[in-house]
Enzyme design. Structure first.
Site, PDB file in Angstrom:
ATOM      1  N   GLY A  18      31.285  63.259  61.471  1.00 14.68           N
ATOM      2  CA  GLY A  18      31.374  62.530  60.216  1.00 14.68           C
ATOM      3  C   GLY A  18      30.081  61.855  59.809  1.00 14.68           C
ATOM      4  O   GLY A  18      28.985  62.310  60.123  1.00 14.68           O
ATOM      5  N   TYR A  19      30.211  60.716  59.115  1.00 14.13           N
ATOM      6  CA  TYR A  19      29.072  60.004  58.553  1.00 14.13           C
ATOM      7  C   TYR A  19      28.106  59.489  59.611  1.00 14.13           C
ATOM      8  O   TYR A  19      26.919  59.339  59.346  1.00 14.13           O
ATOM      9  CB  TYR A  19      29.555  58.813  57.716  1.00 14.13           C
ATOM     10  N   THR A  98      33.111  50.034  62.862  1.00  8.52           N
ATOM     11  CA  THR A  98      32.911  49.429  64.160  1.00  8.52           C
ATOM     12  C   THR A  98      34.203  49.476  64.953  1.00  8.52           C
ATOM     13  O   THR A  98      35.271  49.200  64.422  1.00  8.52           O
ATOM     14  CB  THR A  98      32.488  47.955  63.981  1.00  8.52           C
ATOM     15  N   LEU A 128      23.556  51.731  60.879  1.00 11.13           N
ATOM     16  CA  LEU A 128      23.065  52.554  59.771  1.00 11.13           C
ATOM     17  C   LEU A 128      23.575  52.039  58.437  1.00 11.13           C
ATOM     18  O   LEU A 128      24.697  51.545  58.334  1.00 11.13           O
ATOM     19  CB  LEU A 128      23.511  54.001  59.952  1.00 11.13           C
ATOM     20  N   CYS A 241      32.370  49.354  56.495  1.00 12.73           N
ATOM     21  CA  CYS A 241      32.134  48.446  57.626  1.00 12.73           C
ATOM     22  C   CYS A 241      32.353  46.973  57.336  1.00 12.73           C
ATOM     23  O   CYS A 241      33.026  46.291  58.106  1.00 12.73           O
ATOM     24  CB  CYS A 241      30.711  48.639  58.156  1.00 12.73           C
ATOM     25  N   LYS A 244      36.056  45.534  56.988  1.00 16.23           N
ATOM     26  CA  LYS A 244      36.813  45.834  58.197  1.00 16.23           C
ATOM     27  C   LYS A 244      36.280  45.044  59.390  1.00 16.23           C
ATOM     28  O   LYS A 244      37.056  44.523  60.203  1.00 16.23           O
ATOM     29  CB  LYS A 244      36.755  47.332  58.493  1.00 16.23           C
TER      30      LYS A 244
END
Length: 438
Positions: A18-19, A98, A128, A241, A244
């Protein structure tokens, strides 16, 4: 100082294409040509896309790196079991966010209870930013590796540190215990989000007082103790991110009997939600206290420029509220796929697509979205929006023409000179803008 450890024959497997997994492993393959890197995923279409000319994610610079390494020491496969069997180091990257505190401990318990193979589980959080991920990977501020403090755990930490040392100076490779590593990622994102919410709170004061939030941010940011980064007022932060991670930290505080600390961090999310609602309220009341039946051109849907990611994008909530007010919303974004927009809006509004389509139109250009519009609303800071021909756009809009700049990227003085009524976050209010909130 960058060292050059020899790791010929080392095999790395990354579970999750994924990312995070894709860009990180691509950079690792580029920097460590003697190391074999295999990315595995159960999604056949995703792996097929990684092996094609059309990668499944957009990230500046990623395409070049993948094509330079693919088929040499970078491979993409759906054979997860084989990838794991062959590997010396396994990265588990199953989501762009995370992991909760104690994840490494939980994984270690599962692995050690499942068979005879011995594993050392490390925490190696990514730092990132989408849109600059390849630059971040190429020249990271730091690499953080957390491991058990016993001999075996420290040997595993050293082995992974040697991989990064191919291109990252040793002084930037930080080694800690697992708890410190996991908590550091949560705290880092919470601090960054806190700065965004702080400057957004200041933007409300600026609008009420006549101050300019950019001038305030510049004055504050020149203090070397504070610095200028993440002091750009906007319609609110998004991405997978920040929110969350803050809520993860809030839960952690609550579970540890720290309700005051939990409330403090939760206020960051509350302020972010309030900023989005404030922006929508400016649109509604600026357009004479109703947007029902009025056409709003929404410029941008991604949570930030240079990415197609829409997770927690402010644009989603802006659209939801405008739909709730029965406005006609015309959306243009240069990178976000149409299906993603429909998925986000049906989930946010809890309406089926046919109902959402009564209020929403997807457009192929900013000019198409603006045609016949009562107002333009900038939700993403795409560079192309700065170069639009606003005189041309104005000719096709309903008069008076409004601009609501949620990212403060446009030339507001030039727009006003053309005759637009402009609202910009944290700027002195346009005297022609209706500010009587009902």
């Amino acid at each position: 100082m960058v060292s050059n450890p020899v790791q010929t024959g080392l095999r790395i497997c990354c579970i999750g294409a994924g990312y995070v997994g894709g860009p990180t492993m691509a950079m690792m393959a580029l920097k460590c040509p003697e190391v074999t890197v295999t990315i595995v995923d159960i999604s056949v279409p995703r792996i097929a896309a990684w092996n094609s000319d059309e990668l499944p994610i957009y990230e500046p610079g990623l395409d070049k790196v993948v094509k330079a390494c693919r088929g040499k020491n970078l491979f993409f496969s759906t054979d997860v079991d084989q990838g794991i069997r062959d590997a010396d180091i396994i990265f588990v990257v199953v989501e762009k966010s995370t992991v909760p505190i104690k994840t490494a401990e939980a994984i270690s318990a599962v692995l050690h209870g499942a068979g005879k193979t011995r594993f050392d589980v490390l925490s190696n959080p990514e730092f990132l930013a989408e849109g600059t991920a390849m630059t971040d990977l190429d020249n990271p501020d730091r690499v953080l590796i957390g491991g058990n403090m016993n001999e075996s755990g420290q040997a595993a930490v050293a082995k992974l540190a040697d991989v990064y040392a191919h291109w990252v100076p040793r002084e930037r490779i930080l080694t800690t215990n697992v708890w410190s590593s996991e908590l550091s990622k949560l705290v880092a994102n919470s601090f960054l989000a806190q700065r965004v919410s702080s400057i957004n709170a200041v933007s409300a004061i600026c609008e009420a007082s006549g101050a300019d939030v950019d001038e305030v941010a510049r004055a504050v940011g020149m203090d070397s103790r504070i610095g200028p980064k993440f002091l750009k007022a906007s319609v609110g932060f998004g991405g997978s991110c920040f929110q969350k991670d803050i809520l993860n930290l809030v839960y952690l505080c609550q579970s540890m009997g720290l309700p005051d600390v939990a409330e403090y961090f939760h206020s960051v999310v509350t302020m972010n939600d309030r900023q989005k609602e404030r922006f929508v309220s400016r649109i509604i009341h600026g357009l004479f206290n109703t947007v029902t039946g009025k056409r709003i051109a929404l410029l941008g849907f991604a949570f930030k420029k240079d990415t197609g990611d829409t997770r927690e994008s402010a644009a989603i909530e802006i659209c939801r509220r405008l739909i709730e007010e029965r406005a006609s919303v015309c959306i243009y974004d240069p990178k976000v796929e149409a299906n993603q927009i429909w998925m986000d809006l049906t989930a946010a509004t809890r309406l089926d697509r046919t109902e959402v389509e009564k209020y929403v139109t997807l457009c192929d250009s900013a000019y198409e979205a603006a045609a016949g519009a009562h107002a333009l609303a900038v939700a993403t800071e795409w560079d192309e929006f700065k170069g639009l021909d606003f005189a041309k756009i104005q000719d096709g809009m309903v008069k008076p023409c409004f601009v609501f700049d949620g990212r403060n990227v446009l030339d507001h003085a030039a727009l006003r000179k053309l005759g637009y009524i402009v609202y910009a976050i944290g700027k002195p209010l346009d005297p022609k803008l209706n500010t009587n909130f009902c």
